[in-house]
Design a protein around this motif. Structure first.
Motif, PDB file in Angstrom:
ATOM      1  N   ALA A  20      27.696  -4.912   2.196  1.00 23.32           N
ATOM      2  CA  ALA A  20      27.751  -5.410   3.570  1.00 23.32           C
ATOM      3  C   ALA A  20      28.465  -6.759   3.642  1.00 23.32           C
ATOM      4  N   ARG A  21      28.235  -7.577   2.644  1.00 23.92           N
ATOM      5  CA  ARG A  21      28.915  -8.884   2.623  1.00 23.92           C
ATOM      6  C   ARG A  21      30.410  -8.729   2.407  1.00 23.92           C
ATOM      7  N   ASN A  22      30.817  -7.826   1.515  1.00 25.74           N
ATOM      8  CA  ASN A  22      32.239  -7.598   1.270  1.00 25.74           C
ATOM      9  C   ASN A  22      32.941  -6.982   2.476  1.00 25.74           C
ATOM     10  N   LEU A  23      32.217  -6.171   3.242  1.00 26.51           N
ATOM     11  CA  LEU A  23      32.796  -5.555   4.431  1.00 26.51           C
ATOM     12  C   LEU A  23      32.791  -6.483   5.639  1.00 26.51           C
ATOM     13  N   GLY A  24      32.165  -7.650   5.506  1.00 32.12           N
ATOM     14  CA  GLY A  24      32.149  -8.623   6.586  1.00 32.12           C
ATOM     15  C   GLY A  24      31.066  -8.378   7.615  1.00 32.12           C
ATOM     16  N   TRP A  25      30.104  -7.525   7.312  1.00 37.04           N
ATOM     17  CA  TRP A  25      29.021  -7.248   8.249  1.00 37.04           C
ATOM     18  C   TRP A  25      28.027  -8.397   8.316  1.00 37.04           C
ATOM     19  N   ILE A  26      27.887  -9.143   7.207  1.00 42.33           N
ATOM     20  CA  ILE A  26      27.030 -10.321   7.187  1.00 42.33           C
ATOM     21  C   ILE A  26      27.835 -11.478   6.608  1.00 42.33           C
ATOM     22  N   ASP A  27      27.576 -12.666   7.114  1.00 43.24           N
ATOM     23  CA  ASP A  27      28.349 -13.832   6.693  1.00 43.24           C
ATOM     24  C   ASP A  27      27.510 -14.876   5.967  1.00 43.24           C
TER      25      ASP A  27
END
Length: 54
Positions: A20-27
């Motif tokens: 999720a972090r790599n996909l930009g869903w969470i920052d």
């Protein structure tokens, strides 16, 4: 819940977090996330203990 199942769930959750972090869903960083959501781990352990007792 057996230790193998618990370890598998931990790996799945950690993997989903990094995905999720790599996909930009969470920052947010891992430290901030753990600082906010650590009580969920206690709840999960408690539920696991209750289910194992039966």
């Amino acid at each position: 819940m057996g230790s193998n199942a618990f370890a598998a769930l931990v790996l799945i959750v950690v993997g989903l977090f990094f995905l999720a972090r790599n996909l930009g869903w969470i920052d947010t960083g891992l430290g901030a996330l753990l600082a906010t959501w650590w009580p969920v781990g206690l709840v999960a352990v408690g539920i696991g203990m209750l289910l194992k007792r039966k």
